[in-house]
Each structure stands twice: as structure tokens, then as C-alpha cells.
Design a protein around this motif. Structure first.
Motif: not given
Length: 81
Positions: A3-10, A63-81
């Protein structure tokens, strides 16, 4: 699920993640101001933390943005950004 979470959709994002026993939550942008009370792996993007001068609680791993990219590639993602 990642789950990617930003404040407006938190609110809706965290309510969705709380029902997922395999949730992994990444706080991005202004989401780094949040301290979710979830039984999940919690991450925050280091660059966003540094830019906003936030002190994270112990349970949130930076985590770094590179770590985030790895997590996105490895997982199903729900985006709340």
C-alpha cells in the motif's frame, strides 16, 4: 499487498490496509507525517522524510526510492497517493 500512502488519501488507504493480514505500507510524500497504528510492515521513503524534517517512530523503517521500486516490482500494489 503493498500500500502506497500519501496524506490526502491516508484515511481510506489505511482503512483498507488494516483488513489485510499481509499488508506492507509505504508512506510517501506528506504521508511520512503519519504514524499508522497497524499490525503491518511500515516503511517511509527517506528522501521524503529528510525533506520534511520528520522524526519517524521506531516501527517505521526508512527506505530509498530504489528500495521502493523493488517493493513495487515484487508485490501487488494499491496506490493511495
Amino acid at each position: 499487498m503493498l500500500y502506497l500512502i500519501d496524506e490526502p488519501m491516508a484515511d481510506i488507504g489505511l482503512r483498507t490496509a488494516v483488513d489485510d493480514p499481509e499488508a506492507r505500507v509505504v508512506l510517501v510524500q506528506d504521508g511520512v507525517f503519519l504514524s499508522p497504528a497497524l499490525d503491518a510492515e511500515l516503511y517511509a521513503v527517506k528522501k521524503d522524510v529528510d525533506v520534511r524534517g520528520v522524526d519517524l517512530p521506531e516501527e517505521i523503517e526508512e527506505i530509498t526510492y530504489d528500495d521502493l521500486i523493488d517493493l513495487i516490482v515484487e508485490n501487488e500494489v494499491k496506490n493511495f497517493v
